[in-house]
Design a protein around this motif. Structure first.
Motif, PDB file in Angstrom:
ATOM      1  N   THR A 179       0.834  -1.205   0.000  1.00 15.77           N
ATOM      2  CA  THR A 179       0.000   0.000   0.000  1.00 15.77           C
ATOM      3  C   THR A 179       0.866   1.250   0.000  1.00 15.77           C
ATOM      4  O   THR A 179       0.405   2.326  -0.354  1.00 15.77           O
ATOM      5  N   MET A 180       2.121   1.094   0.435  1.00 20.20           N
ATOM      6  CA  MET A 180       3.050   2.224   0.456  1.00 20.20           C
ATOM      7  C   MET A 180       4.435   1.736   0.073  1.00 20.20           C
ATOM      8  O   MET A 180       4.920   0.746   0.610  1.00 20.20           O
ATOM      9  N   LEU A 181       5.062   2.395  -0.873  1.00 24.67           N
ATOM     10  CA  LEU A 181       6.393   1.996  -1.332  1.00 24.67           C
ATOM     11  C   LEU A 181       7.243   3.230  -1.608  1.00 24.67           C
ATOM     12  O   LEU A 181       6.866   4.091  -2.395  1.00 24.67           O
ATOM     13  N   GLU A 182       8.398   3.299  -0.936  1.00 27.26           N
ATOM     14  CA  GLU A 182       9.353   4.384  -1.151  1.00 27.26           C
ATOM     15  C   GLU A 182      10.735   3.791  -1.371  1.00 27.26           C
ATOM     16  O   GLU A 182      11.128   2.844  -0.686  1.00 27.26           O
ATOM     17  N   HIS A 183      11.461   4.326  -2.343  1.00 29.27           N
ATOM     18  CA  HIS A 183      12.846   3.891  -2.566  1.00 29.27           C
ATOM     19  C   HIS A 183      13.594   4.969  -3.337  1.00 29.27           C
ATOM     20  O   HIS A 183      12.997   5.960  -3.786  1.00 29.27           O
ATOM     21  N   ASN A 184      14.898   4.786  -3.469  1.00 27.88           N
ATOM     22  CA  ASN A 184      15.744   5.807  -4.092  1.00 27.88           C
ATOM     23  C   ASN A 184      16.228   5.434  -5.487  1.00 27.88           C
ATOM     24  O   ASN A 184      17.254   5.938  -5.951  1.00 27.88           O
ATOM     25  N   GLY A 185      15.513   4.523  -6.148  1.00 28.61           N
ATOM     26  CA  GLY A 185      15.866   4.210  -7.525  1.00 28.61           C
ATOM     27  C   GLY A 185      17.025   3.232  -7.635  1.00 28.61           C
ATOM     28  O   GLY A 185      17.186   2.337  -6.807  1.00 28.61           O
ATOM     29  N   VAL A 186      17.837   3.416  -8.662  1.00 26.19           N
ATOM     30  CA  VAL A 186      18.932   2.485  -8.955  1.00 26.19           C
ATOM     31  C   VAL A 186      20.262   3.227  -9.016  1.00 26.19           C
ATOM     32  O   VAL A 186      20.303   4.443  -9.220  1.00 26.19           O
ATOM     33  N   LEU A 187      21.328   2.455  -8.868  1.00 29.34           N
ATOM     34  CA  LEU A 187      22.683   3.015  -8.917  1.00 29.34           C
ATOM     35  C   LEU A 187      23.311   2.667 -10.266  1.00 29.34           C
ATOM     36  O   LEU A 187      23.476   1.492 -10.590  1.00 29.34           O
ATOM     37  N   PHE A 188      23.654   3.677 -11.038  1.00 25.01           N
ATOM     38  CA  PHE A 188      24.263   3.451 -12.346  1.00 25.01           C
ATOM     39  C   PHE A 188      25.772   3.287 -12.217  1.00 25.01           C
ATOM     40  O   PHE A 188      26.393   3.861 -11.310  1.00 25.01           O
ATOM     41  N   PRO A 189      26.381   2.523 -13.106  1.00 31.25           N
ATOM     42  CA  PRO A 189      27.842   2.351 -13.057  1.00 31.25           C
ATOM     43  C   PRO A 189      28.551   3.650 -13.433  1.00 31.25           C
ATOM     44  O   PRO A 189      27.959   4.514 -14.106  1.00 31.25           O
ATOM     45  N   PRO A 190      29.806   3.807 -13.020  1.00 31.74           N
ATOM     46  CA  PRO A 190      30.541   5.035 -13.346  1.00 31.74           C
ATOM     47  C   PRO A 190      30.772   5.172 -14.851  1.00 31.74           C
ATOM     48  O   PRO A 190      30.734   4.181 -15.585  1.00 31.74           O
TER      49      PRO A 190
ATOM     50  N   MET B 119      20.282   0.853  -0.701  1.00 30.55           N
ATOM     51  CA  MET B 119      20.255  -0.501  -0.142  1.00 30.55           C
ATOM     52  C   MET B 119      18.932  -0.906   0.486  1.00 30.55           C
ATOM     53  O   MET B 119      18.613  -2.086   0.573  1.00 30.55           O
ATOM     54  N   TYR B 120      18.142   0.083   0.922  1.00 26.96           N
ATOM     55  CA  TYR B 120      16.881  -0.230   1.606  1.00 26.96           C
ATOM     56  C   TYR B 120      15.734   0.584   1.031  1.00 26.96           C
ATOM     57  O   TYR B 120      15.931   1.658   0.463  1.00 26.96           O
ATOM     58  N   CYS B 121      14.540   0.049   1.168  1.00 32.20           N
ATOM     59  CA  CYS B 121      13.334   0.777   0.768  1.00 32.20           C
ATOM     60  C   CYS B 121      12.329   0.699   1.911  1.00 32.20           C
ATOM     61  O   CYS B 121      12.519  -0.055   2.867  1.00 32.20           O
ATOM     62  N   LYS B 122      11.282   1.484   1.811  1.00 30.00           N
ATOM     63  CA  LYS B 122      10.193   1.427   2.784  1.00 30.00           C
ATOM     64  C   LYS B 122       9.013   0.735   2.115  1.00 30.00           C
ATOM     65  O   LYS B 122       8.477   1.210   1.115  1.00 30.00           O
TER      66      LYS B 122
ATOM     67  N   LYS C 287       2.200   6.142  -4.868  1.00 31.46           N
ATOM     68  CA  LYS C 287       1.666   7.391  -5.419  1.00 31.46           C
ATOM     69  C   LYS C 287       2.093   8.613  -4.617  1.00 31.46           C
ATOM     70  O   LYS C 287       2.437   9.646  -5.174  1.00 31.46           O
ATOM     71  N   GLY C 288       2.070   8.509  -3.315  1.00 27.67           N
ATOM     72  CA  GLY C 288       2.406   9.671  -2.499  1.00 27.67           C
ATOM     73  C   GLY C 288       3.888   9.831  -2.238  1.00 27.67           C
ATOM     74  O   GLY C 288       4.327  10.794  -1.605  1.00 27.67           O
ATOM     75  N   ALA C 289       4.697   8.884  -2.708  1.00 26.98           N
ATOM     76  CA  ALA C 289       6.135   8.910  -2.414  1.00 26.98           C
ATOM     77  C   ALA C 289       6.874   9.842  -3.365  1.00 26.98           C
ATOM     78  O   ALA C 289       6.445  10.083  -4.496  1.00 26.98           O
ATOM     79  N   LYS C 290       8.006  10.336  -2.906  1.00 30.53           N
ATOM     80  CA  LYS C 290       8.844  11.200  -3.745  1.00 30.53           C
ATOM     81  C   LYS C 290       9.565  10.336  -4.783  1.00 30.53           C
ATOM     82  O   LYS C 290      10.233   9.360  -4.445  1.00 30.53           O
ATOM     83  N   VAL C 291       9.426  10.705  -6.038  1.00 28.86           N
ATOM     84  CA  VAL C 291      10.073   9.958  -7.115  1.00 28.86           C
ATOM     85  C   VAL C 291      11.570  10.259  -7.094  1.00 28.86           C
ATOM     86  O   VAL C 291      11.971  11.428  -7.080  1.00 28.86           O
TER      87      VAL C 291
END
Length: 907
Positions: free
Chosen positions: A274-285, A404-407, A453-457
């Motif tokens: 019902t609620m999902l927050e995360h910081n996306g993905v890590l791209f290679p250098p 490394m972590y999400c909500k 929906k309510g999480a920061k993209v």
């Protein structure tokens, strides 16, 4: 797709020479004519996994397979005494190497059975795991008898479960009875229609329902003081919620572990969060260009390339050491085609004067300078001071921490694979047709983000944007993109120890537990249908026999021309199966991940006859053996016995039920810990053999066993020296204990002792030098002057003293007592401890030798219910850490916590 109501829809388009829709009695009798007078081996086991000889009654060679190459002999090493890991608990099946930046977590239930390489699997006869016996009965016969006994016990238990359920239902008032097919005895299926499949609604009394989503939450369990036989497990009484060690506590997050197995069932199983927050993905250098003096050479000329093309040249140049790839013609061809396209797209190749160079011959390319450059960088990186490595790791951890972590519904959950895989050359497994293809750099514009929906993209890298942002709460992935090589979608998922993954594992094993209620009826039905007059029914029954008995995968049809020609049972072709009278079947095909599956099985005579019929002329290479069967049809038929039952459930059931059956027979005693561990491994090994989870003997196995043997001999030598020290203190002991007590062991000759002494001297020297280097590194970090060279010289005196001591002992045959205040009592205690260590290593040696051809990890990690391992741990008082590594303990935390201290839970 074939319909289950009419034979007209059978997918005959797959075969140019289709099988007849029905089988006449005369055609059936014809298959018996070529029966050999040779005595058949017992059915249901692999009789020999190796090159097939020319004595074939049906086909001359299996799929044109080349003969097995002789394993390179390993030269004898005088002394190899290094400590080695004695466990591969955390290793995937057969110690498979994973990519450094894996972007998709594989479904554990789909882990390959055979070892992932192109070599032939080992012989079952060379791995004796059953009790030793003085009789002349072959091991294959013993295993067949054991397997038959286990199947008989399974049938007996299935009948008992249904009988109990029927009694309980009869004793319950009608109003209180719920319509749950899981607890009802199933009626025998009615006679099939022309294609052998009745409608799912009627067959076996099971109401057809959609297959359960692997990510859906499990059913709510009722609390009980103690688990009963055959019932779903409940947490141990009074069990406390424990803190997840794997979670990052840097933010002071003291939340208790979420015990999802105790949580109530959601009203809507399709809603994952019902609620999902995360910081996306890590791209290679970004790519770092090569130094100006490091170039690719073509026909002796230095080549100047655009950075994008230079990066691709670096992919190939940096892996020249990997000869199995760079010397593979398919790898070379695919790389060169992509390389030329990229050169053309980026403006072409030029010489030192800016003149164009037409690169059209791969053999004229020279990557040596590039290889040397990357090799030097690697060596320099390894040689850096420990402090520098530590600082770099800290910086890397800091950069990765936010990903490394999400909500997830307010809980902190670990993300499994947040790194986007860097560009490189696709290697693939086995004989993949696209090996060597360039895996392009994934850009943010290709990535779709899934978030609440309510999480920061999460913001994309500067100057870029995401392909799309969606809010699909029925999906369990956080990000997704499509890779260019095979067109597969890559998903960022939660880690193996997450709630979602744990629930998927739990449901997989619960589904296998449910199968035990129906297994006898399924086996009885397919055994009867092996003689069906309807070709579709007979083909389906034969496929079910192979899947159940030999853990073959069902197989899926290919949708694209360029997809690897991998097959499973239902998609086997004429050339993949070779028959040898009277009942031997040789399989040779590319299985999952393009890994060659090569094995010989002894089958039931009727199965042999059926395969012979399915290969009958005019069928030829390229034609399907099971041309009236598809995987979807097979799974639809299986679901008529039990909701959600598919072919792959049989692998999990067979492994878990067999392990449970073996563990129930074990008696608790006071044997030492190493023997208890070996007892578990022996059961695990038998499961692996019965389920055909095998691997080829590793190239380094002999060397590893020799090292272990030298460690054992080294301890025996140490024990002998200790006994000689006892004589040095009290010469009368020789008379008291007897001369035999002080004799050198038969496996310790003087030549080996001298070699071992040299090893001990060199080992001591290495320790001193490493300690000296470490002390200097510490001083450098503290900005203090380094130790002088004479300090090292002084420390190395201990090495010279040890060498002199050994020379004296060899000459005088006496050993002076060592240590502070040595006494006979202390030395006697030391001898006893050495005896224990020797016995432990000898058990490990026997265990490792027994495991050399068996993939224990495949069974333990993917197919044996982890709760059985926890029960063994509780019953025999062995720490679960002895069986599960930290990674596996995190993955199977639900099993460890839900079983608690209970030692009576059964599969």
């Amino acid at each position: 797709m074939r319909s289950d109501s009419s034979d007209d829809d059978v997918p005959l388009a797959r075969a140019s020479h289709p099988s007849a829709p029905t089988i006449s009695a005369s055609a059936d009798r014809e298959m018996d004519k070529s029966a050999s007078r040779a005595r058949p081996a017992p059915p249901g086991v692999s009789i020999r996994n190796g090159p097939v000889d020319d004595r074939m009654d049906i086909d001359s060679t299996p799929n044109g397979a080349s003969k097995r190459k002789a394993r390179a002999s390993i030269g004898r090493v005088a002394v190899k005494y290094k400590e080695e890991s004695d466990s591969d608990d955390g290793a995937p099946l057969a110690k498979r190497q994973k990519a450094k930046h894996q972007t998709v977590e594989s479904d554990s239930d789909d882990a390959p059975i055979a070892r992932k390489n192109g070599r032939l699997p080992p012989s079952i006869k060379e791995t004796a795991t059953l009790e030793s016996s003085d009789d002349d009965q072959p091991l294959g016969t013993k295993i067949a008898q054991r397997k038959a006994g286990i199947e008989k016990a399974a049938a007996k238990e299935a009948k008992a479960i249904r009988a109990d359920a029927a009694k309980a239902k009869k004793a319950t008032p009608k109003k209180a009875v719920k319509d749950e097919s899981d607890d009802e005895p199933l009626a025998r299926p009615k006679k099939r229609q022309s294609n052998g499949v009745a409608s799912a609604k009627k067959a076996n009394g099971v109401k057809k329902e959609p297959e359960s989503d692997s990510d859906a939450p499990m059913k709510k369990k009722k609390a009980a003081p103690a688990p009963k036989k055959g019932k779903a497990v409940t947490p141990a009484k009074g069990a406390k919620a424990v803190k997840d060690e794997s979670k990052d506590n840097s933010e002071g997050d003291d939340e208790e572990e979420y015990r999802w197995w105790d949580a109530p069932k959601k009203e809507d199983d399709s809603i994952k969060w019902t609620m999902l927050e995360h910081n996306g993905v890590l791209f290679p250098p970004a790519y770092e260009p090569l130094p100006k003096d490091v170039k690719l050479y073509y026909n002796g000329q230095a080549v100047t390339l655009h950075a994008e093309a230079e990066e691709v040249a670096g992919f190939f140049g940096s892996m020249l050491h990997s000869t199995q790839n760079v010397e593979n013609p398919v790898f070379q061809k695919n790389f060169f085609n992509d390389f030329k396209d990229i050169i053309k797209k980026t403006g072409g190749a030029k010489d030192g004067n800016g003149k164009p160079i037409d690169i059209k011959d791969f053999k004229k390319l020279d990557f040596t300078k590039i290889f040397e450059h990357y090799k030097a960088l690697g060596e320099a990186k390894k040689a850096r001071p420990a402090a520098e490595k530590k600082a770099e790791k800290a910086e890397k951890d800091k950069a990765e921490a936010q990903f490394m972590y999400c909500k997830w519904d307010g809980r902190k959950e670990k993300v499994g694979n947040f790194r986007v895989e860097p560009p490189s050359l696709f290697r693939g497994r086995g004989e993949h047709p696209k090996t060597g293809t360039v895996k392009k750099r994934v850009m943010p514009e290709q990535v779709t983000i899934n978030i609440g929906k309510g999480a920061k993209v999460p913001p994309p890298p500067p100057g870029h944007k995401w392909k799309a942002v969606q809010h699909d709460n029925k999906a369990t992935w956080l990000a997704m993109w499509q890779e260019n090589v095979n067109g597969n979608y890559k998903y960022v998922m939660l880690a193996a120890n997450s709630t979602v993954k744990g629930q998927a594992d739990f449901k997989k094993f619960e589904k296998a537990r449910e199968l035990k209620k129906h297994i006898d009826r399924i086996r009885a039905d397919y055994t009867r249908e092996l003689k069906s007059e309807v070709m579709a029914d007979r083909q389906r029954a034969t496929a079910m026999y192979l899947i159940d008995k030999f853990a073959l995968r069902a197989g899926n049809e290919k949708d694209t021309e360029n997809e690897a020609e991998t097959v499973g049972c239902c998609s086997l072709k004429y050339e993949h199966v070779t028959l040898r009278e009277p009942s031997t079947v040789i399989f040779d095909f590319l299985g999952k991940d393009s890994i060659r599956f090569y094995n010989e099985f002894n089958v039931d005579r009727q199965v042999f006859k059926n395969l012979k019929m399915f290969k009958k002329a005019p069928k030829e290479d390229g034609d399907d053996i099971f041309d009236r069967l598809t995987t979807s049809q097979l799974n639809k038929h299986l679901s008529s016995y039990m909701t959600g039952l598919t072919a792959k459930v049989f692998r999990t059931y067979n492994a878990s039920w067999t392990m449970s059956h073996l563990l129930q027979k074990l008696k608790v005693d006071n044997r030492p810990m190493p023997e208890k561990i070996k007892l578990y491994n022996d059961c695990n090994r038998e499961v692996a053999i019965l389920c055909n989870h095998k691997r080829t003997v590793g190239a380094g196995h002999e060397a590893q066993m020799e090292k272990l043997g030298d460690r054992i001999k080294g301890l025996k030598y140490q024990k002998w020296r200790t006994k000689m020290m006892m004589l040095d203190l009290d010469s009368k002991l020789k008379k008291k204990k007897g001369a035999e007590y002080f004799e050198l062991g038969p496996d310790l000759d003087e030549a080996w002792i001298e070699e071992h002494q040299k090893f001990l001297v060199n080992e001591q020297k290495t320790k001193v030098e490493k300690k000296f280097e470490k002390d200097n590194e510490k001083l450098a970090a503290e900005k203090k002057p380094a130790l002088p060279a004479k300090e090292l010289k002084e420390r190395l005196k201990t090495v010279s003293e040890l060498e002199a001591k050994f020379k004296k002992e060899n000459k005088t045959k006496k050993v002076e007592a060592e240590g502070k205040g040595p006494t006979v009592e202390k030395l006697t205690a030391a001898v006893e401890k050495l005896d224990e260590r020797i016995k432990t290593l000898e058990l490990q040696s026997a265990d490792r030798e027994g495991n050399k051809e068996v993939a224990l990890g495949t069974s333990k990690i993917n197919y044996i219910d982890p709760r059985l391992t926890v029960v063994f741990s509780n019953k025999f008082k062995v720490p679960v850490e002895k069986f599960f590594s930290k990674t596996l303990r995190d993955k199977f935390n639900w099993a460890i916590q839900s079983v608690g201290d209970d030692d009576t839970w059964e599969f």
